[in-house]
Enzyme design. Structure first.
Site, mmCIF file in Angstrom:
data_model
loop_
_atom_site.group_PDB
_atom_site.id
_atom_site.type_symbol
_atom_site.label_atom_id
_atom_site.label_comp_id
_atom_site.label_asym_id
_atom_site.label_seq_id
_atom_site.Cartn_x
_atom_site.Cartn_y
_atom_site.Cartn_z
ATOM 1 N N GLU A 1 0.845 -1.197 0.000
ATOM 2 C CA GLU A 1 0.000 0.000 0.000
ATOM 3 C C GLU A 1 0.874 1.238 0.000
ATOM 4 O O GLU A 1 1.776 1.368 0.834
ATOM 5 C CB GLU A 1 -0.946 0.022 1.202
ATOM 6 C CG GLU A 1 -1.867 1.245 1.185
ATOM 7 C CD GLU A 1 -3.076 1.099 2.097
ATOM 8 O OE1 GLU A 1 -3.551 2.129 2.589
ATOM 9 O OE2 GLU A 1 -3.546 -0.030 2.307
ATOM 10 N N LYS B 1 -5.574 22.047 -7.350
ATOM 11 C CA LYS B 1 -5.312 23.202 -8.202
ATOM 12 C C LYS B 1 -4.693 22.757 -9.523
ATOM 13 O O LYS B 1 -3.812 21.906 -9.552
ATOM 14 C CB LYS B 1 -4.386 24.187 -7.491
ATOM 15 C CG LYS B 1 -4.996 24.813 -6.242
ATOM 16 C CD LYS B 1 -4.040 25.794 -5.591
ATOM 17 C CE LYS B 1 -4.681 26.411 -4.345
ATOM 18 N NZ LYS B 1 -3.761 27.354 -3.656
ATOM 19 N N ASP C 1 -3.322 12.191 -2.536
ATOM 20 C CA ASP C 1 -3.494 13.642 -2.597
ATOM 21 C C ASP C 1 -3.974 14.033 -3.998
ATOM 22 O O ASP C 1 -3.300 13.744 -4.986
ATOM 23 C CB ASP C 1 -2.158 14.324 -2.299
ATOM 24 C CG ASP C 1 -2.314 15.824 -2.024
ATOM 25 O OD1 ASP C 1 -3.263 16.434 -2.573
ATOM 26 O OD2 ASP C 1 -1.489 16.377 -1.273
ATOM 27 N N ASP D 1 -11.920 10.354 -3.473
ATOM 28 C CA ASP D 1 -13.173 11.090 -3.289
ATOM 29 C C ASP D 1 -13.186 12.345 -4.155
ATOM 30 O O ASP D 1 -13.994 13.240 -3.934
ATOM 31 C CB ASP D 1 -13.380 11.451 -1.813
ATOM 32 C CG ASP D 1 -12.262 12.327 -1.267
ATOM 33 O OD1 ASP D 1 -11.184 12.377 -1.887
ATOM 34 O OD2 ASP D 1 -12.460 12.970 -0.210
ATOM 35 N N THR E 1 -13.324 4.609 6.409
ATOM 36 C CA THR E 1 -12.578 5.496 7.301
ATOM 37 C C THR E 1 -13.484 6.607 7.855
ATOM 38 O O THR E 1 -14.549 6.898 7.302
ATOM 39 C CB THR E 1 -11.408 6.150 6.567
ATOM 40 O OG1 THR E 1 -11.919 7.021 5.548
ATOM 41 C CG2 THR E 1 -10.506 5.095 5.916
ATOM 42 N N LYS E 2 -13.035 7.244 8.950
ATOM 43 C CA LYS E 2 -13.770 8.378 9.503
ATOM 44 C C LYS E 2 -13.879 9.498 8.479
ATOM 45 O O LYS E 2 -14.910 10.160 8.352
ATOM 46 C CB LYS E 2 -13.063 8.888 10.764
ATOM 47 C CG LYS E 2 -13.154 7.975 11.964
ATOM 48 C CD LYS E 2 -12.476 8.585 13.175
ATOM 49 C CE LYS E 2 -12.576 7.670 14.383
ATOM 50 N NZ LYS E 2 -11.878 8.251 15.565
#
Length: 236
Positions: free
Chosen positions: A67, A146, A142, A178, A215-216
């Site tokens: 991972e 932009k 990430d 996401d 995940t939270k």
């Protein structure tokens, strides 16, 4: 590694734009202590940039899950705990996350998890042997939202060139994001790449898989109406 692959990797390294920036995030005392006290048990030193003997590191022969960018390690360690027949190797450049992950591994008493605090590109090109990886995971990288930063995104055509040699035939590449525009970019890159097959029935995304822990961060996004896109490709 073939001579051609070595030449390609040297060229990529020369012109590579890193997909991360080491930020001066706050490290807790516990995380800092873990980096020294738990390192002998769980941290793999890749600074020599030499091929790793994975069987010796884990003390057994087993399928390998790698991972990239496991963050604070919660879902990564949870997956490893639920999947004891595979070896899990996590790569993360941010020290607080590495310390946090080792604390979780120690708490759960797991023997099938190791971590690397190093540049994933160098681990992939220098430390992992050809056709050694059964599953490669990149969850919520990430998105560099932009436009001027899109060149820093991890997953692109060059990334596929880097990972292909270390993947076994039949290996899975598991991804989730996401950020819809980034999801579309990932999908386009892999759909056009030679030697990869989309596991989606319509060559797009798959339903959220049960094996990826929620995940939270993801739960909060769901409450706010944010989408998540999962992709799984198979190396032919």
């Amino acid at each position: 590694m073939t001579e051609k692959n070595a030449e390609n990797n040297a060229l990529l390294e020369k012109h590579r734009i890193k997909s991360y920036v080491i930020r001066a995030g706050r490290m807790t005392t516990a995380q800092s202590n873990a980096l020294t006290e738990l390192a002998p048990k769980y941290l793999i030193d890749s600074s020599a940039e030499k091929p790793l003997d994975i069987a010796a590191i884990f003390g057994r022969e087993a399928p390998l899950v790698v991972e990239i960018g496991f963050g604070m390690g919660k879902s990564f360690v949870e997956m490893a705990k639920a999947d004891p027949l595979r070896n899990y190797l996590g790569i993360e450049v941010h020290p607080p996350g590495v310390g946090a992950a080792m604390m979780l591994i120690e708490k759960e008493g797991l023997t099938n998890v190791k971590v690397i605090n190093y540049d994933a590109y160098l681990v992939l090109t220098k430390c992992l042997k050809p056709q050694s990886v059964d599953i490669l995971q990149i969850f919520f990288p990430d998105p560099w939202p932009k436009a001027r930063h899109h060149k820093r995104r991890l997953i692109n055509d060059s990334f596929i060139d880097v990972i292909t040699p270390v993947l076994k035939h039949g290996a899975q590449v598991r991804m989730a994001t996401d950020w819809q525009e980034y999801a579309e970019e990932m999908l386009e890159c892999f759909n056009k790449a030679e030697g990869f097959t989309n596991t989606s029935e319509n060559n797009t995304y798959i339903p959220r898989p049960e094996w990826r822990p929620l995940t939270k961060f993801e739960l909060r996004g769901e409450r706010l109406g944010h989408g998540v896109w999962d992709l799984v490709f198979i190396r032919d």
